[in-house]
Design a protein around this motif. Structure first.
Motif, PDB file in Angstrom:
ATOM      1  N   ALA A 108       4.403  14.447  -5.371  1.00 22.17           N
ATOM      2  CA  ALA A 108       3.226  14.226  -4.532  1.00 22.17           C
ATOM      3  C   ALA A 108       3.089  12.747  -4.164  1.00 22.17           C
ATOM      4  CB  ALA A 108       1.971  14.717  -5.248  1.00 22.17           C
ATOM      5  N   GLN A 109       3.350  11.869  -5.106  1.00 26.49           N
ATOM      6  CA  GLN A 109       3.257  10.437  -4.829  1.00 26.49           C
ATOM      7  C   GLN A 109       4.351  10.005  -3.844  1.00 26.49           C
ATOM      8  OE1 GLN A 109       3.782   7.726  -8.225  1.00 26.49           O
ATOM      9  NE2 GLN A 109       1.966   6.644  -7.510  1.00 26.49           N
ATOM     10  N   LYS A 116       0.853  -1.190   0.000  1.00 36.42           N
ATOM     11  CA  LYS A 116       0.000   0.000   0.000  1.00 36.42           C
ATOM     12  C   LYS A 116       0.886   1.236   0.000  1.00 36.42           C
ATOM     13  CE  LYS A 116      -3.786  -2.079   2.663  1.00 36.42           C
ATOM     14  NZ  LYS A 116      -3.327  -3.437   2.652  1.00 36.42           N
ATOM     15  N   ASP A 117       0.589   2.190  -0.857  1.00 38.02           N
ATOM     16  CA  ASP A 117       1.318   3.468  -0.899  1.00 38.02           C
ATOM     17  C   ASP A 117       2.825   3.270  -1.033  1.00 38.02           C
ATOM     18  OD1 ASP A 117      -0.975   5.103  -0.652  1.00 38.02           O
ATOM     19  OD2 ASP A 117      -0.996   4.776   1.516  1.00 38.02           O
ATOM     20  N   GLY A 118       3.250   2.307  -1.844  1.00 33.88           N
ATOM     21  CA  GLY A 118       4.676   2.114  -2.073  1.00 33.88           C
ATOM     22  C   GLY A 118       5.399   1.403  -0.943  1.00 33.88           C
ATOM     23  N   ILE A 119       4.649   0.858  -0.004  1.00 36.65           N
ATOM     24  CA  ILE A 119       5.235   0.199   1.177  1.00 36.65           C
ATOM     25  C   ILE A 119       4.625  -1.186   1.319  1.00 36.65           C
ATOM     26  CG2 ILE A 119       5.452   0.299   3.699  1.00 36.65           C
ATOM     27  CD1 ILE A 119       5.049   3.339   3.412  1.00 36.65           C
ATOM     28  N   ASN A 120       5.434  -2.161   1.726  1.00 37.43           N
ATOM     29  CA  ASN A 120       4.888  -3.434   2.166  1.00 37.43           C
ATOM     30  C   ASN A 120       4.434  -3.178   3.599  1.00 37.43           C
ATOM     31  OD1 ASN A 120       4.529  -5.997   3.375  1.00 37.43           O
ATOM     32  ND2 ASN A 120       5.736  -6.928   1.730  1.00 37.43           N
ATOM     33  N   ALA A 121       3.193  -2.729   3.732  1.00 41.01           N
ATOM     34  CA  ALA A 121       2.686  -2.269   5.025  1.00 41.01           C
ATOM     35  C   ALA A 121       2.689  -3.383   6.073  1.00 41.01           C
ATOM     36  CB  ALA A 121       1.279  -1.692   4.856  1.00 41.01           C
ATOM     37  N   GLN A 157       3.891   8.442   0.008  1.00 39.50           N
ATOM     38  CA  GLN A 157       4.539   7.215   0.484  1.00 39.50           C
ATOM     39  C   GLN A 157       5.306   7.471   1.782  1.00 39.50           C
ATOM     40  OE1 GLN A 157       6.959   5.647  -2.704  1.00 39.50           O
ATOM     41  NE2 GLN A 157       5.261   5.756  -4.158  1.00 39.50           N
ATOM     42  N   MET A 158       6.042   8.572   1.812  1.00 45.08           N
ATOM     43  CA  MET A 158       6.813   8.894   3.021  1.00 45.08           C
ATOM     44  C   MET A 158       5.880   9.134   4.213  1.00 45.08           C
ATOM     45  SD  MET A 158      10.073   8.685   2.496  1.00 45.08           S
ATOM     46  CE  MET A 158      10.735   9.638   3.864  1.00 45.08           C
ATOM     47  N   ALA A 159       4.749   9.788   3.966  1.00 44.09           N
ATOM     48  CA  ALA A 159       3.784  10.031   5.042  1.00 44.09           C
ATOM     49  C   ALA A 159       3.263   8.712   5.597  1.00 44.09           C
ATOM     50  CB  ALA A 159       2.629  10.888   4.526  1.00 44.09           C
ATOM     51  N   ARG A 160       3.035   7.752   4.720  1.00 43.33           N
ATOM     52  CA  ARG A 160       2.554   6.433   5.165  1.00 43.33           C
ATOM     53  C   ARG A 160       3.607   5.720   5.996  1.00 43.33           C
ATOM     54  NH1 ARG A 160      -0.867   3.032   7.005  1.00 43.33           N
ATOM     55  NH2 ARG A 160      -1.074   1.041   5.963  1.00 43.33           N
ATOM     56  N   TRP A 161       4.883   5.776   5.567  1.00 47.18           N
ATOM     57  CA  TRP A 161       5.955   5.137   6.334  1.00 47.18           C
ATOM     58  C   TRP A 161       6.062   5.766   7.728  1.00 47.18           C
ATOM     59  CZ3 TRP A 161      10.676   6.032   8.734  1.00 47.18           C
ATOM     60  CH2 TRP A 161      11.465   4.896   8.977  1.00 47.18           C
ATOM     61  N   MET A 162       6.005   7.083   7.775  1.00 47.19           N
ATOM     62  CA  MET A 162       6.094   7.776   9.069  1.00 47.19           C
ATOM     63  C   MET A 162       4.922   7.395   9.970  1.00 47.19           C
ATOM     64  SD  MET A 162       8.922   9.559   8.948  1.00 47.19           S
ATOM     65  CE  MET A 162       8.840  10.874  10.160  1.00 47.19           C
ATOM     66  N   GLU A 163       3.748   7.265   9.389  1.00 48.82           N
ATOM     67  CA  GLU A 163       2.558   6.876  10.156  1.00 48.82           C
ATOM     68  C   GLU A 163       2.749   5.484  10.759  1.00 48.82           C
ATOM     69  OE1 GLU A 163      -1.877   5.355   8.995  1.00 48.82           O
ATOM     70  OE2 GLU A 163      -1.108   7.090   7.885  1.00 48.82           O
ATOM     71  N   ILE A 164       3.277   4.548   9.977  1.00 47.55           N
ATOM     72  CA  ILE A 164       3.504   3.190  10.479  1.00 47.55           C
ATOM     73  C   ILE A 164       4.543   3.200  11.604  1.00 47.55           C
ATOM     74  CG2 ILE A 164       4.440   0.905   9.889  1.00 47.55           C
ATOM     75  CD1 ILE A 164       3.202   1.313   7.068  1.00 47.55           C
ATOM     76  N   MET A 165       5.596   4.000  11.440  1.00 44.62           N
ATOM     77  CA  MET A 165       6.704   3.988  12.395  1.00 44.62           C
ATOM     78  C   MET A 165       6.530   4.928  13.591  1.00 44.62           C
ATOM     79  SD  MET A 165       8.699   1.705  11.542  1.00 44.62           S
ATOM     80  CE  MET A 165       9.433   0.761  10.252  1.00 44.62           C
ATOM     81  N   LYS A 166       5.511   5.764  13.583  1.00 45.93           N
ATOM     82  CA  LYS A 166       5.326   6.742  14.663  1.00 45.93           C
ATOM     83  C   LYS A 166       5.357   6.120  16.063  1.00 45.93           C
ATOM     84  CE  LYS A 166       2.335  10.530  16.141  1.00 45.93           C
ATOM     85  NZ  LYS A 166       2.260  10.137  17.526  1.00 45.93           N
ATOM     86  N   TYR A 170       8.736   2.578  -2.096  1.00 45.82           N
ATOM     87  CA  TYR A 170       9.084   2.255  -3.475  1.00 45.82           C
ATOM     88  C   TYR A 170       9.628   3.478  -4.200  1.00 45.82           C
ATOM     89  CZ  TYR A 170       9.121   0.179  -8.040  1.00 45.82           C
ATOM     90  OH  TYR A 170       9.544  -0.302  -9.243  1.00 45.82           O
ATOM     91  N   GLY A 171       9.136   4.645  -3.840  1.00 40.04           N
ATOM     92  CA  GLY A 171       9.591   5.874  -4.465  1.00 40.04           C
ATOM     93  C   GLY A 171       8.833   6.188  -5.740  1.00 40.04           C
TER      94      GLY A 171
END
Length: 198
Positions: free
Chosen positions: A69-70, A32-37, A74-83, A63-64
């Motif tokens: 914007a894309q 999801k969003d360039g990440i293996n969530a 993706q970076m926002a999603r990674w930060m959300e997971i790691m928060k 994934y980059g």
């Protein structure tokens, strides 16, 4: 006379990386969003369950994309997971991988996310602040190296010599994204400059 012994403090840190998806159009449900969530969340949970004090992430958070914007999404999603790691006081020390370096504005986007309480140590080379850095934790020195400012496979040698030449802790862990030796079809590795690598 009394003698005292100082016992070494036990602590742990985790090294992980490459939590990106299998592509921007991947059909895998965990991508999801360039990440293996799924796997990225499992790595986060392992850091918490191990009670690790630090996480060294060796790049390819996402994934980059060449689209800013894309990539930002993706970076926002990674930060959300790691928060939860930052919330738990874990020192999170990621470096960029080649997938974070594909966006023309990659450094600006990276710095946008890694600021404030999420900022990386600001002691890197003049042209790679918040990208390359070092951090001391207990008896360990962590040196995170961005290998994309001057080109794949390169290292900021003058800065590295300066960091490694100082009086330092007993254990030194230097890490980046590019592999030390040729593997598979990858030509973007430290084999290109073996003297610097060694």
């Amino acid at each position: 006379a009394l003698s005292s012994c100082v016992f070494a403090q036990k602590w742990c840190f985790v090294v992980a990386g490459d939590g990106r998806s299998n592509g921007l159009d991947s059909k895998r449900p965990e991508d999801k969003d360039g990440i293996n969530a799924l796997i990225t969340a499992e790595m986060r949970d392992a850091v918490l369950s191990e009670k690790a004090e630090a996480l060294l992430w060796t790049g390819d958070l996402v994934y980059g994309s060449k689209d800013e914007a894309q990539f930002r999404s993706q970076m926002a999603r990674w930060m959300e997971i790691m928060k939860p790691l930052w919330d738990a006081g874990v020192q999170v020390l990621p470096v960029r991988g080649n997938h974070e370096a594909t966006c023309p504005q990659s450094v600006a986007v990276w710095n946008e996310f890694f600021q404030g309480k999420y900022a990386l140590p600001q002691n890197g080379p003049w042209n790679a602040k918040n990208l390359s850095f070092f951090a001391v934790r207990h008896n360990a020195l962590f040196v995170g190296v961005d290998q994309f400012i001057t080109g794949p496979g390169t290292l900021p040698m003058p800065w590295l010599y300066g960091v490694l030449g100082q009086k330092r802790p007993m254990h030194v862990f230097t890490y980046g994204h590019e592999m030390a030796f040729m593997a598979g079809g990858h030509k973007d590795n430290l084999d290109r400059f073996p003297v610097d690598r060694d």
